[in-house]
Design an enzyme around this catalytic site. Structure first.
Site: not given
Length: 372
Positions: A77-79, A81-82
């Site tokens: 999951p990128c959230q 780091f986004s």
């Protein structure tokens, strides 16, 4: 040996989502032997188009056993780091999910590992320093991989949007590490008009549009092609926007309600898909893009059907996905690496076998003498 080299390579996929990465590897000729995701809607889409997937929390699954695994792919999951997400990094429980990839690597020993994530991954820190450095260090020191990672604008590789992502690839052979990334292409028309050519209402998911509030529709309809909220006269702006316009530096020069022109390349398709913060307005029509249209920007084929309980969920699935085209290109590069490595190993084996026979004592060698 040639049959073995040409057989399908095996992929284990973690945090698979609706299957963008996996579809790309399938298009490159790989077999997905195990996949997992926790999102039920994404899993429905995956099973509709790709095949079986293990649903639920990855922590609840025993690591499977396979005779061999060629590639492990993970888009954890990128959230966390986004810039479009929370940016809590590893303090967000989702930010620690990458740890599960190492458990799989430890047991499966894949020949190659592919991670994909947002650029914020590069600036994310842990108690040990930068997360990206930790990932590289563990792959190299604990598992013997050679690692390379790059910040890629996927439009340079044929994806019709300016999507910037970190791609990390780890392999066992240092001689090939600089050749596992795809080559840049510059002969493809990536503009919005070309990307949406042939779209019609009969295509699956084309008539699915996320509903917007009346205010969003009102202001969106006033934005000219190629413009944004900055194109509007000051006196028509809501009070909140006037405050921002009065002090743009304080608010980091936001570009709300971007409407890209037909001859431009689309901006990043995000999971949030908010009309204010993402350029999701159709160039010439007073609406946002349909599910099918954003799938085009993400390089999903038109026959790929998105399932889900809500239209919003379908937008999220597509925004979270790895564009299949970039995954396919990476898969093809790795395929060349596997084949070249197999051929090299075969040649080395034959040479070693020959040397072994030559070096055997004469008494152990079969020698025929002709008597005259």
């Amino acid at each position: 040996m040639s049959d073995k080299i040409e057989s399908k390579y095996k992929v284990v996929s973690l945090f698979s989502g609706c299957g963008g990465m996996d579809l790309g590897f399938k298009q490159a000729g790989y077999e997905i032997v195990w996949a997992n995701d926790i999102d039920e809607d994404a899993c429905d889409t995956y099973e509709k188009n790709i095949g079986p997937i293990n649903r639920g929390d990855i922590a609840q699954y025993d690591i499977p056993t396979f005779e061999h695994t060629d590639v492990l792919v993970a888009g954890f999951p990128c959230q966390p780091f986004s810039n479009a997400g929370s940016r809590k990094g590893t303090s967000d429980p989702r930010g620690m999910l990458y740890e599960h990839t190492f458990k799989f690597i430890d047991k499966l020993s894949p020949k190659a590992v592919v991670f994909e994530n947002v650029r914020g991954l590069l600036s994310t820190t842990t108690e040990n320093g930068k997360l990206i450095d930790e990932l590289v260090s563990r792959l190299e020191k604990d598992y013997g991989y050679h690692v390379s990672y790059r910040l890629l604008n996927l439009s340079h590789f044929g994806v019709p949007q300016n999507r910037i992502r970190v791609v990390l690839i780890a392999i066992k052979n240092a001689n090939y590490i600089d050749h596992v990334f795809p080559e840049v292409v510059d002969d493809k028309d990536l503009c919005i008009e070309a990307t949406l050519k042939g779209i019609n209402d009969k295509l699956p998911n084309q008539q699915e549009l996320m509903k917007l509030n009346p205010q969003a529709l009102h202001y969106g309809s006033m934005i000219p092609e190629g413009g944004s909220w900055k194109s509007l006269a000051y006196d028509v702006l809501p009070e909140r926007w006037k405050k921002i316009r009065d002090n743009m530096a304080k608010y980091h020069y936001p570009n709300f309600f971007r409407r890209y022109a037909r001859d431009e390349i689309q901006g990043t398709i995000t999971a949030a898909f908010k009309p204010e913060n993402a350029g999701v307005w159709h160039p010439t029509q007073d609406r946002i893009y349909s599910v099918r249209e954003i799938a085009r920007f993400q390089t999903f084929p038109d026959e790929f059907i998105f399932e889900g309980r809500t239209i919003k969920s379908k937008y999220q699935q597509i925004g979270n996905a790895v564009p299949p085209l970039i995954a396919q290109k990476i898969g093809m590069q790795l395929k060349s690496y596997f084949k070249n490595t197999a051929v090299t190993e075969l040649k080395r084996s034959k040479i070693e076998s020959t040397l072994l026979n030559v070096n055997q004592p004469i008494s152990n060698q079969k020698i025929s003498l002709s008597l005259f």
